[in-house]
Write an enzyme that holds these catalytic residues in place. Structure first.
Site, short mmCIF file in Angstrom:
data_model
loop_
_atom_site.label_atom_id
_atom_site.label_comp_id
_atom_site.label_asym_id
_atom_site.label_seq_id
_atom_site.Cartn_x
_atom_site.Cartn_y
_atom_site.Cartn_z
N GLY A 72 0.83 -1.22 0.00
CA GLY A 72 0.00 0.00 0.00
C GLY A 72 0.85 1.25 0.00
O GLY A 72 1.87 1.29 0.69
N ASP B 277 1.83 -0.28 11.94
CA ASP B 277 1.69 -1.63 12.51
C ASP B 277 2.97 -2.45 12.42
O ASP B 277 2.92 -3.68 12.44
CB ASP B 277 0.53 -2.36 11.82
CG ASP B 277 0.75 -2.50 10.31
OD1 ASP B 277 1.70 -1.89 9.79
OD2 ASP B 277 -0.01 -3.23 9.66
N ASP C 44 -0.56 2.47 8.45
CA ASP C 44 -1.19 1.70 9.53
C ASP C 44 -0.43 1.74 10.86
O ASP C 44 -0.97 1.41 11.90
CB ASP C 44 -1.37 0.23 9.11
CG ASP C 44 -2.19 0.11 7.84
OD1 ASP C 44 -3.06 0.96 7.61
OD2 ASP C 44 -1.96 -0.84 7.06
N ARG D 250 -5.82 -1.57 8.87
CA ARG D 250 -5.76 -3.04 8.77
C ARG D 250 -6.03 -3.68 10.12
O ARG D 250 -7.05 -3.39 10.72
CB ARG D 250 -4.42 -3.47 8.18
CG ARG D 250 -4.35 -3.13 6.68
CD ARG D 250 -3.77 -4.27 5.90
NE ARG D 250 -2.33 -4.25 6.01
CZ ARG D 250 -1.52 -4.92 5.22
NH1 ARG D 250 -2.01 -5.64 4.23
NH2 ARG D 250 -0.22 -4.87 5.37
N THR E 268 3.97 2.77 5.74
CA THR E 268 2.56 2.38 5.73
C THR E 268 1.80 3.34 6.64
O THR E 268 2.34 3.78 7.65
CB THR E 268 2.36 0.93 6.25
OG1 THR E 268 0.97 0.75 6.58
CG2 THR E 268 3.16 0.61 7.48
N ARG F 18 1.09 -4.95 -5.71
CA ARG F 18 1.09 -6.21 -4.96
C ARG F 18 1.43 -7.28 -5.99
O ARG F 18 0.99 -7.22 -7.13
CB ARG F 18 -0.27 -6.42 -4.31
CG ARG F 18 -0.55 -5.32 -3.28
CD ARG F 18 -1.48 -5.77 -2.18
NE ARG F 18 -1.25 -5.02 -0.96
CZ ARG F 18 -1.87 -3.86 -0.64
NH1 ARG F 18 -2.74 -3.31 -1.46
NH2 ARG F 18 -1.60 -3.25 0.49
N ASP G 164 4.54 -4.51 6.29
CA ASP G 164 5.08 -5.79 6.77
C ASP G 164 5.10 -6.86 5.67
O ASP G 164 6.00 -7.69 5.64
CB ASP G 164 4.34 -6.28 8.03
CG ASP G 164 2.88 -6.55 7.79
OD1 ASP G 164 2.30 -5.96 6.86
OD2 ASP G 164 2.30 -7.36 8.55
P1 ADP Z 1 2.37 -4.12 2.65
O1 ADP Z 1 3.81 -4.11 2.34
O2 ADP Z 1 1.74 -2.79 2.57
O3 ADP Z 1 2.07 -4.85 3.97
P2 ADP Z 1 1.38 -6.49 1.16
O4 ADP Z 1 1.11 -7.30 2.37
O5 ADP Z 1 0.37 -6.50 0.07
O6 ADP Z 1 1.61 -4.94 1.50
O7 ADP Z 1 2.77 -6.97 0.56
C1 ADP Z 1 3.34 -6.35 -0.57
C2 ADP Z 1 4.02 -7.34 -1.45
O8 ADP Z 1 5.13 -7.93 -0.74
C3 ADP Z 1 3.20 -8.54 -1.89
O9 ADP Z 1 2.34 -8.25 -2.94
C4 ADP Z 1 4.30 -9.49 -2.31
O10 ADP Z 1 4.84 -9.15 -3.57
C5 ADP Z 1 5.37 -9.24 -1.26
N1 ADP Z 1 5.24 -10.24 -0.18
C6 ADP Z 1 4.37 -10.27 0.83
N2 ADP Z 1 4.51 -11.37 1.59
C7 ADP Z 1 5.50 -12.10 1.01
C8 ADP Z 1 6.12 -13.37 1.30
N3 ADP Z 1 5.76 -14.11 2.33
N4 ADP Z 1 7.12 -13.76 0.47
C9 ADP Z 1 7.52 -13.01 -0.57
N5 ADP Z 1 6.96 -11.83 -0.90
C10 ADP Z 1 5.97 -11.36 -0.13
#
Ligand code: ADP
Length: 319
Positions: free
Chosen positions: A11, A129, A127, A171, A125, A72, A103
């Protein structure tokens, strides 16, 4: 180390641009070359990568969103996707990477570290968090957007003698709800970290109307559930005219506050220092206004917690 890369992922949050600018300028200050990777891990896999110079990050410190775009990317969660990403990094001769995101993005960064690739996480972020930092980039701006919106809603709530339920983002974390509730003097703040008793909420609202209150503001963190459902339940149980506002994506945009620009500048620059020191698998953060460095592993293994004292204070001040 001669060449590093930077990407934003997950995000978007206001201040990500200020962080990109700090990474690029600090790297160039130390005679490094910097490559921007577009659209997060998706752009990494596809080789959507170009060299950034001093001027390419001019005029962005004040802008919301991210100049490098974000995305994402499910493919990056697979071994194959991660190997494709590393291939691209090798192809471009990029020896270390700064990942700005939440995260989920840190989990992606951690995968690169597991493959032996030096990666540093910068918490971006709204959030707030991420364990290991008191604040994340974008939280303060989102908070100020929420406060401004609630001030406006309060005017109409008073004029019409209504109860307002306002759903805010965050979130699974209640920080945006708690901080904005405290800053706006909300009557009730519902956060996912605390189980609320609807009977208690109803009796607080009734107590308020009995002493002549013209309106009530109830802030619901998205992690608690649907603001619409909660609004319906409150109206049914109190007979007070209740309206619901879901603030939605206005919370993610806008020009970053001074606080977020400064935080982003400090964290972005620190990430480059950590890479230059030969460290990998770290995240940078701020604790007690001091820059800190933690293992990403360690941060990801912990759970973000809500400030209990602040939560209790919000209850005490809204009697
Ligand atoms: P944020 O970083 O805001 O928490 P997301 O949870 O959507 O957002 O994570 C962003 C991107 O990070 C995901 O779309 C993916 O490409 C990568 N990602 C998330 N979790 C994993 C994981 N366990 N292993 C590898 N890449 C990951």
């Amino acid at each position: 180390m001669k060449r590093i890369g930077v990407l934003t992922s997950g995000g978007d949050s206001p201040g990500m641009n200020a962080a990109i600018r700090a990474v690029v300028r600090k790297a160039i200050f130390h005679d490094l070359e910097v490559y921007g990777i577009y659209s997060g891990f998706a752009g990494l896999i596809n080789g959507d990568i170009e060299k950034l110079d001093i001027g390419s990050v001019g005029d962005i410190i004040q802008r919301g969103g991210t100049k490098l775009y974000t995305a994402r990317c499910e493919e990056f969660k697979t071994l194959e996707g991660q190997e494709k990403g590393i291939e691209q990094l090798k192809k471009f001769g990029i020896e270390g990477l700064v990942v700005i995101g939440g995260d989920g993005s840190f989990r992606g960064a951690q995968k690169l570290v597991e493959h032996g690739y030096p990666t540093i996480g910068v918490p971006g972020t709204i959030d707030n968090d991420i364990p290991g930092t008191d604040f994340t980039i974008g939280f303060d701006t989102a908070l100020n957007t929420i406060i401004d919106a609630i001030d406006k809603i309060r005017d109409t709530a008073t004029s019409h003698e209504r109860t307002y339920v306002i759903e805010v983002m965050g979130r699974n974390a209640g920080d945006l709800a708690l901080w904005s509730g405290l800053a706006n003097g909300a009557e009730t703040i519902m956060v996912p970290e605390v189980k609320d008793d609807m009977k208690d909420i109803v009796s607080r609202l009734k107590r308020g109307t009995d002493r002549g209150k013209k309106h009530s503001i109830i802030i619901v963190a998205e992690g608690v559930g649907s603001g619409v459902e909660i609004g319906k339940e409150i109206q049914d149980k109190t007979d007070l005219e209740t309206r619901v506002t879901i603030l939605g994506h206005i919370q993610r945009g806008g020009s970053p506050t001074a606080q977020d620009r400064v935080l982003a500048s400090r964290l972005g620059a620190k990430a480059v220092e950590v890479l230059l020191a030969g460290d990998a698998g770290k995240m940078v953060g701020i604790e007690n206004n001091q820059l800190v460095v933690h293992d990403i592993d360690d941060a990801l293994s912990r759970k973000h917690s809500l400030d209990e004292k602040m939560y209790n204070l919000s209850k005490e001040l809204s009697i």
